[in-house]
Design a protein around this motif. Structure first.
Motif: not given
Length: 334
Positions: A263-269, A314-315, A321-322
């Protein structure tokens, strides 16, 4: 007709809900013989938004404008070569099939789309399931179809294999459901375009309990995670799959991830732990600027890759929230 009979008749028509009558008499299994979330993945659902936008049946983003079925994918063309079975989601009689189109991924351009105009389904099978119900599977592998027109098939019978024929930007099977010619969303049992629901997931579904359990894992998944010694090319992932683990040495140690339905705004940690147990890298990708059907990212440090067993993870982080997390232990040979 008695008063109770009239009430029952009205209830059966489900007036104003977009739900066809007597849907409880028709049940669907999965159209694939693979483990959802491990060997194959939910990519897209029908678009339940009647307007120019797109919304999946659960008011999420796993759909695109005008999409009318369920897409279940494998990772890459390398998986197509291994042969992943497509099966009949319900019993019925084969109404028609096509099996001669080549497997080749098309691009998002108009020219690519025009090259398969009129045969977007590619190789596929249409099944008459009775009582006005019809199911269709598309994009099957050329030469894999095992049935012919007029054959009686039972639920779970092998029809062919997942491929990339027709209008396929990734290898998958597309399942369409119709009743009396009207397109039906199998997740909710409602007419495609009748609007999404933020209520209980799979309320009114056509899927049987086993299929619901498999499909309830969600649409966002990690397709691949690994180590590399150089940046990973997204375009090669869908063709070749993930790159092999490199040997020790080189000029960089990189963790990469391949994810669908962001989704827009998601990040991968990302996190990397070296073979000696010390933290090697921890950081996040920039937020994605729009919803992504598939996405890859990588991170790491300009240091040689040490031999031994690395731990990488990766999260997928959404609104703080994850939502999905995956880790792997990878043995790097010296």
């Amino acid at each position: 007709m008695t008063r109770h009979a009239i009430i029952a008749a009205l209830a059966a028509t489900a007036l104003g809900t977009g739900i066809p009558a007597a849907r409880a008499e028709f049940r669907l299994g999965l159209p694939v013989a693979c483990a959802i979330g491990e060997e194959c993945f939910v990519q897209q659902w029908p678009d339940m938004d009647a307007g120019p936008g797109a919304s999946d049946p659960f008011c999420g983003m796993a759909a695109y404008d005008g999409h009318d079925g369920l897409d279940i994918r494998v990772r890459s063309m390398a998986d197509v070569a291994q042969g992943v079975a497509v099966v009949a989601p319900a019993a019925g009689t084969v109404k028609g099939f096509r099996d001669a189109m080549p497997d080749r991924l098309i691009g998002p351009t108009r020219q690519s789309r025009d090259s398969v105009k009129g045969v977007e389904c590619g190789n596929g099978v249409v099944i008459d399931n009775g009582d006005g119900w019809e199911t269709q599977v598309c994009h099957l592998r050329r030469g894999s179809i095992r049935v012919k027109t007029g054959d009686r098939v039972e639920a779970g019978a092998v029809l062919g294999q997942i491929g990339a024929s027709g209008a396929a930007e990734f290898p998958h099977v597309h399942l369409s459901v119709r009743r009396d010619g009207e397109k039906i969303d199998p997740a909710s049992g409602r007419t495609v375009g009748a609007g999404c629901s933020s209520g209980p997931a799979f309320a009114g579904t056509l899927f049987d309990p086993a299929a619901v359990a498999a499909l309830s894992k969600g649409s966002t998944a990690v397709l691949g995670l690994g180590l590399a010694a150089a940046p990973v090319d997204y375009a090669r992932l869908v063709v070749e799959g993930g790159p092999p683990t490199p040997p020790a040495g080189g000029n960089a140690a990189i963790v990469w991830a391949w994810v669908n339905n962001l989704s827009k705004g998601d990040t991968l940690a990302f996190r990397m732990t070296a073979p000696d147990g010390t933290p090697f890298y921890e950081g996040s990708s920039p937020p994605v600027d729009s919803s992504k059907a598939a996405y890859s990212a990588f991170a790491g440090r300009k240091r040689p890759l040490a031999p031994g067993v690395w731990t990488v993870s990766v999260d997928v982080v959404r609104s703080g929230e994850t939502v999905v997390s995956e880790s792997r232990r990878i043995d790097v040979k010296g």
